[in-house]
Scaffold this motif. Structure first.
Motif, short mmCIF file in Angstrom:
data_model
loop_
_atom_site.label_atom_id
_atom_site.label_comp_id
_atom_site.label_asym_id
_atom_site.label_seq_id
_atom_site.Cartn_x
_atom_site.Cartn_y
_atom_site.Cartn_z
N PRO A 165 0.84 -1.21 0.00
CA PRO A 165 0.00 0.00 0.00
C PRO A 165 0.88 1.26 0.00
CG PRO A 165 -0.04 -1.06 2.15
CD PRO A 165 0.75 -1.95 1.25
N GLY A 193 -3.03 4.01 -2.94
CA GLY A 193 -3.15 2.88 -3.85
C GLY A 193 -2.17 1.78 -3.52
N TRP A 194 -1.73 1.09 -4.57
CA TRP A 194 -0.89 -0.09 -4.43
C TRP A 194 0.33 0.00 -5.32
CZ3 TRP A 194 -2.06 -3.61 -0.77
CH2 TRP A 194 -3.35 -3.54 -0.24
N ALA A 234 2.42 1.97 -9.85
CA ALA A 234 1.35 1.97 -8.85
C ALA A 234 -0.01 2.28 -9.46
CB ALA A 234 1.66 2.99 -7.76
N THR A 235 -1.03 1.76 -8.80
CA THR A 235 -2.39 2.18 -9.07
C THR A 235 -2.77 3.13 -7.95
OG1 THR A 235 -3.17 0.19 -7.92
CG2 THR A 235 -3.21 0.14 -10.31
N LEU A 236 -3.28 4.31 -8.29
CA LEU A 236 -3.69 5.28 -7.28
C LEU A 236 -5.18 5.54 -7.41
CD1 LEU A 236 -0.81 7.90 -7.37
CD2 LEU A 236 -1.15 6.02 -5.77
N PHE A 237 -5.84 5.60 -6.26
CA PHE A 237 -7.28 5.84 -6.20
C PHE A 237 -7.50 7.22 -5.61
CE2 PHE A 237 -6.25 1.39 -5.60
CZ PHE A 237 -7.00 0.80 -6.59
N THR A 238 -8.22 8.07 -6.33
CA THR A 238 -8.44 9.43 -5.86
C THR A 238 -9.85 9.62 -5.31
OG1 THR A 238 -9.07 10.12 -8.09
CG2 THR A 238 -6.77 10.43 -7.45
N VAL A 292 -12.52 3.82 -3.14
CA VAL A 292 -11.48 2.80 -3.21
C VAL A 292 -11.81 1.77 -4.30
CG1 VAL A 292 -10.30 0.98 -1.93
CG2 VAL A 292 -10.84 3.14 -0.82
N PHE A 293 -10.79 1.42 -5.07
CA PHE A 293 -10.86 0.45 -6.17
C PHE A 293 -11.70 0.94 -7.35
CE2 PHE A 293 -10.49 -2.83 -2.58
CZ PHE A 293 -9.13 -2.65 -2.51
N ALA A 300 -9.00 3.55 -10.82
CA ALA A 300 -7.55 3.67 -10.73
C ALA A 300 -6.88 3.27 -12.03
CB ALA A 300 -7.02 2.79 -9.60
#
Length: 80
Positions: A30, A38-39, A55-59, A62-63, A66
């Motif tokens: 994380p 994100g991850w 990375a995957t980022l969530f603004t 969640v999920f 991204a």
């Protein structure tokens, strides 16, 4: 809990470490960024010695929404 990975995302994750000086992060870690959380899925060292994080980022939710991108490692923080 690690987010679910779609078939398309899995193909992207398999292709990313094929780049020179790149590797996959297992299990994903994380991370936090100024634009969201994100991850971290991979890392790559550039010829100048600096690092990028895949990375995957969530603004928002969640999920949701991204995108997988390379970010400068100094912009990412591992979340314990």
């Amino acid at each position: 809990m690690t987010p679910p990975v779609s078939d398309e995302r899995e193909r992207e994750l398999q292709a990313a470490p094929a780049r020179p000086r790149a590797s996959r992060v297992l299990p994903p870690r994380p991370v936090a960024h100024a634009t969201g959380v994100g991850w971290l899925w991979g890392r790559m060292q550039l010829p100048d010695g600096s690092w990028l994080g895949l990375a995957t980022l969530f603004t928002g939710i969640v999920f949701d929404g991204a995108q997988l991108h390379w970010y400068s490692a100094h912009e990412l923080r591992i979340v314990a």
